[in-house]
Design a protein around this motif. Structure first.
Motif, PDB file in Angstrom:
ATOM      1  N   VAL A  37       0.878  -1.181   0.000  1.00  0.00           N
ATOM      2  CA  VAL A  37       0.000   0.000   0.000  1.00  0.00           C
ATOM      3  C   VAL A  37       0.912   1.227   0.000  1.00  0.00           C
ATOM      4  O   VAL A  37       1.618   1.463   0.982  1.00  0.00           O
ATOM      5  CB  VAL A  37      -0.925   0.024   1.232  1.00  0.00           C
ATOM      6  CG1 VAL A  37      -1.639   1.372   1.353  1.00  0.00           C
ATOM      7  CG2 VAL A  37      -1.954  -1.109   1.171  1.00  0.00           C
ATOM      8  N   ALA A  41      -0.361   4.197   6.819  1.00  0.00           N
ATOM      9  CA  ALA A  41      -1.463   3.454   7.437  1.00  0.00           C
ATOM     10  C   ALA A  41      -2.530   4.417   7.935  1.00  0.00           C
ATOM     11  O   ALA A  41      -2.253   5.592   8.188  1.00  0.00           O
ATOM     12  CB  ALA A  41      -0.921   2.619   8.588  1.00  0.00           C
ATOM     13  N   ASP A  46      -5.428   2.462   2.638  1.00  0.00           N
ATOM     14  CA  ASP A  46      -5.030   1.455   3.630  1.00  0.00           C
ATOM     15  C   ASP A  46      -6.259   0.766   4.210  1.00  0.00           C
ATOM     16  O   ASP A  46      -6.320  -0.467   4.286  1.00  0.00           O
ATOM     17  CB  ASP A  46      -4.226   2.158   4.738  1.00  0.00           C
ATOM     18  CG  ASP A  46      -3.680   1.185   5.765  1.00  0.00           C
ATOM     19  OD1 ASP A  46      -4.126   1.247   6.930  1.00  0.00           O
ATOM     20  OD2 ASP A  46      -2.843   0.348   5.388  1.00  0.00           O
ATOM     21  N   ASN A  68       2.922  -1.026   4.190  1.00  0.00           N
ATOM     22  CA  ASN A  68       2.765   0.398   3.865  1.00  0.00           C
ATOM     23  C   ASN A  68       4.113   0.970   3.434  1.00  0.00           C
ATOM     24  O   ASN A  68       5.043   1.027   4.232  1.00  0.00           O
ATOM     25  CB  ASN A  68       2.225   1.174   5.069  1.00  0.00           C
ATOM     26  CG  ASN A  68       0.836   0.742   5.449  1.00  0.00           C
ATOM     27  OD1 ASN A  68       0.632  -0.121   6.298  1.00  0.00           O
ATOM     28  ND2 ASN A  68      -0.161   1.318   4.788  1.00  0.00           N
ATOM     29  N   PRO A  70       4.953   4.363   1.853  1.00  0.00           N
ATOM     30  CA  PRO A  70       4.507   5.652   1.319  1.00  0.00           C
ATOM     31  C   PRO A  70       5.614   6.465   0.669  1.00  0.00           C
ATOM     32  O   PRO A  70       6.779   6.135   0.771  1.00  0.00           O
ATOM     33  CB  PRO A  70       3.990   6.377   2.569  1.00  0.00           C
ATOM     34  CG  PRO A  70       4.794   5.804   3.687  1.00  0.00           C
ATOM     35  CD  PRO A  70       5.064   4.364   3.304  1.00  0.00           C
ATOM     36  N   GLY A 188       0.200  10.450   3.415  1.00  0.00           N
ATOM     37  CA  GLY A 188      -1.070   9.768   3.205  1.00  0.00           C
ATOM     38  C   GLY A 188      -2.212  10.653   3.671  1.00  0.00           C
ATOM     39  O   GLY A 188      -1.983  11.653   4.359  1.00  0.00           O
TER      40      GLY A 188
END
Ligand code: MLT
Length: 328
Positions: A37, A41, A46, A68, A70, A188
């Protein structure tokens, strides 16, 4: 080597390979599968990925681990997925931004959304909500645009990083409304929303699955939605189309992809598990409660996602050229 021997060797190799792929198809997956992802988070990508992963894992009989990774609007995690071993055990949670718009926005991109990936299946879409911090003076979307016109660059709009949907939609709406805003990137939408609630920034566009709870708890105020029609969960919140941007409509699309060369048996098994999960009305009912937009079943397949990805790469080239939103 005599011809007969060469033929015998080739036949043996072919038989061995066929046996191996049959064994793979019968036993996959034999260990946990990782879904990358490319956002922090706690954000909408997510949250949606974890809810689907939990159910698909049950069907596959192996856990799905969320990794995760990113950075740079999702392109960091996507490049990582493109380089992963194509053995069926690493997949990408793909998204409109880094699998659709990024080729039009980045001159240098470390992957090609179409050439470097196998499409596996498509998630439902999520519309976005424009929210502002509780104390912001704007009472409605027109008030926010007027504020932006009177105070250029004094409207701080958080987002999930350049090229994310919360960034793209904010940039598109600002340029269509003719206002200059300061776009503040985060790793995110999760951390971006925390600062709207905390009042460090003025507002953001966030997907409904993570936005609705904060609006219901009046931690933020909703001014508009990007869906074609109003959302049953936010009856009093107008669409951008019915207010300041006639015809405007946007939602974030997602899909699972695997590195190019991943065995077809793995792609098919994961797709079949998902298609079965999406026949569960209780599960899809929960998604509808979060204003997640279910699609016709035939649009959930890997083949449909592949076509959609190609079309979106082309569409965003046109959008980027028309609105000259570029990132580097
Ligand atoms: C976005 O594009 O804004 C994302 O979906 C962000 C996220 O999920 O964190």
């Amino acid at each position: 080597m005599p011809t007969f021997t060469r033929f015998a060797v080739r036949a043996t190799i072919a038989a061995t390979l066929a046996t191996a792929s049959l064994a793979f198809a019968q036993t996959y997956p034999i260990k946990p599968v990782t879904w990358i992802v490319p956002f922090a988070a706690g954000g909408p990508t997510d949250a949606l990925a974890r809810s689907i992963a939990e159910r698909v894992a049950r069907e596959l009989g192996q856990p799905i681990i969320i990794d995760n990774s990113p950075g740079a609007g999702g392109t960091v995690g996507t490049a990582k997925a493109a380089r992963a071993t194509p053995d069926g055990y690493t997949m990408l949670v793909g998204h409109m931004g880094y699998m659709g718009a990024a080729p039009a926005l980045y001159k240098k991109l470390a992957y090609d959304p179409v050439k470097d990936f196998e499409p596996v299946f498509r998630f439902p879409d999520t519309p976005l909500v424009l929210m502002v911090r509780k104390e912001h003076p704007a009472k409605d979307i027109q008030g926010l645009i007027d504020f932006g016109k009177k105070n250029p660059d004094k409207l701080f709009i958080s987002n999930a990083g350049v090229g994310s949907s919360s960034h793209l939609i904010a940039a598109l709406v600002a340029s269509s409304a003719g206002i200059k805003v300061t776009l503040v990137p985060y790793k995110g939408a999760g951390p971006a929303l925390v600062d709207v609630i905390g009042g460090q920034v003025d507002g953001m566009f966030d997907q409904t699955n993570t936005a609705l709870p904060q609006i219901t708890e009046t931690k933020v105020r909703a001014l508009a939605v990007t869906s074609k029609v109003r959302l049953p969960q936010l009856k009093d919140v107008p669409t951008l189309a019915e207010t300041v941007l006639p015809g405007f409509e946007a939602s974030t699309w997602y899909g699972i992809y695997a590195p190019k060369g991943t065995p077809k048996a793995a792609l098919d098994k994961v797709q079949q598990a998902y298609l079965k999960v999406m026949t569960d009305k209780a599960f899809t009912g929960k998604m509808s409660e979060q204003a997640i937009q279910l699609l016709p079943p035939e649009q959930y397949t890997g083949a449909a996602l592949g076509k959609h990805t190609e079309a979106e790469v082309l569409r965003w080239r046109v959008v980027a050229a028309k609105t000259n939103i570029s990132l580097d």
